[in-house]
Design a protein around this motif. Sequence first.
Motif, PDB file in Angstrom:
ATOM      1  N   THR A 277       0.853  -1.191   0.000  1.00 41.70           N
ATOM      2  CA  THR A 277       0.000   0.000   0.000  1.00 41.70           C
ATOM      3  C   THR A 277       0.885   1.237   0.000  1.00 41.70           C
ATOM      4  OG1 THR A 277      -1.685  -1.183   1.276  1.00 41.70           O
ATOM      5  CG2 THR A 277      -1.854   1.216   1.188  1.00 41.70           C
ATOM      6  N   MET A 279       0.554   5.403   0.396  1.00 45.50           N
ATOM      7  CA  MET A 279      -0.297   6.546   0.730  1.00 45.50           C
ATOM      8  C   MET A 279       0.568   7.794   0.766  1.00 45.50           C
ATOM      9  SD  MET A 279      -2.754   4.893   3.665  1.00 45.50           S
ATOM     10  CE  MET A 279      -1.432   3.972   4.432  1.00 45.50           C
ATOM     11  N   GLY A 284      -3.238  10.326   3.401  1.00 46.44           N
ATOM     12  CA  GLY A 284      -2.599   9.139   3.937  1.00 46.44           C
ATOM     13  C   GLY A 284      -2.450   9.190   5.437  1.00 46.44           C
ATOM     14  N   THR A 290       5.221  10.414   2.063  1.00 47.78           N
ATOM     15  CA  THR A 290       4.690   9.150   1.554  1.00 47.78           C
ATOM     16  C   THR A 290       4.896   8.047   2.579  1.00 47.78           C
ATOM     17  OG1 THR A 290       5.197   9.812  -0.710  1.00 47.78           O
ATOM     18  CG2 THR A 290       4.839   7.468  -0.330  1.00 47.78           C
TER      19      THR A 290
END
Length: 314
Positions: A277, A279, A284, A290
């Motif tokens: 995953t 985000m 997020g 990130t």
Amino acid sequence: LLAAIVLLALLGSLVNTGSSVFLVYAAALAGRLEPVRRAVWVIAALAGGTGIIYLTSTVPMPWRIALTAPEFVFTLVVGAVSIFDSERARAQRRLRRADEEIERLATIAERERIARDLHDLLGHTLSVIVLKSEVAGRLITIDPGRAEREVHDIERTARTALTEVRAAVAGYRAKGLGGELANARRTLAAAGVDTELHADLPELDAEQESALALAVRESVTNVLRHAQANRVIIRLHSTADGVVLEVIDDGRGSDAPDGAGLAGMRERISALGGGVTRMTGPGGDVASGTLVRVTLPRATGDAHRQGVTRAVRP
């Protein structure tokens, strides 16, 4: 084939009883027909032809039975054997085709695996070399001594990359997950990125450990290439369901599609039953930057080393 069978059947019905072995030959050919149901019906019809010969024969009894009964039996037996042999030959051809297809697919999968591994290995190492080269270029007039050390680090990194590429081609992984985490910390420190590492190393099988090690490498490479981050947090811990790896940076974030490295990571982790995953931004888990989360299910029989969770700052 059908025309030959019909011709032999007609010859068998036209000649006298003792010469009607043509029906046996026709049954041998009929066994090659496809599908098997058609072959069975044709052989049954040929066996019925022996009955016609019995009814039309001028040979007196009981010699008529003695002559036609063997032809009836041989027609059925030869036809059944021919069907069996034909089916066995078809099955062997199907198996050969399946083996060839499996070999072809395995070759393609192995090529893709090598391509992903080489991308991960060389992408990370070349990013480090570029970074150190830029640092050495800036320091060559300001601090020649440190610039010389950076050049030596570049040489050492290049030699290490050569060794890792050779190991990857041979299908080996010299460094485990712990070594890759330590290497990630050193690499980020060399780039001036504050690094926090929390690692509770679980007991993993070789394939899982290799996949997680390459996930760490690819994530750190992406941070160095794109994030422009000042701080990175790397977490590795076990859960009731498996193992979770998280790499979080405070960089600029990106909504761009996955590159080849992240796509390869997804394929590798998915093949082990896990998931990846990514985000980024306010949507997020982090206000900016990130987060990459990799999850792997627990393998049967996993046991955990009695390690201590550690926080490391360079």
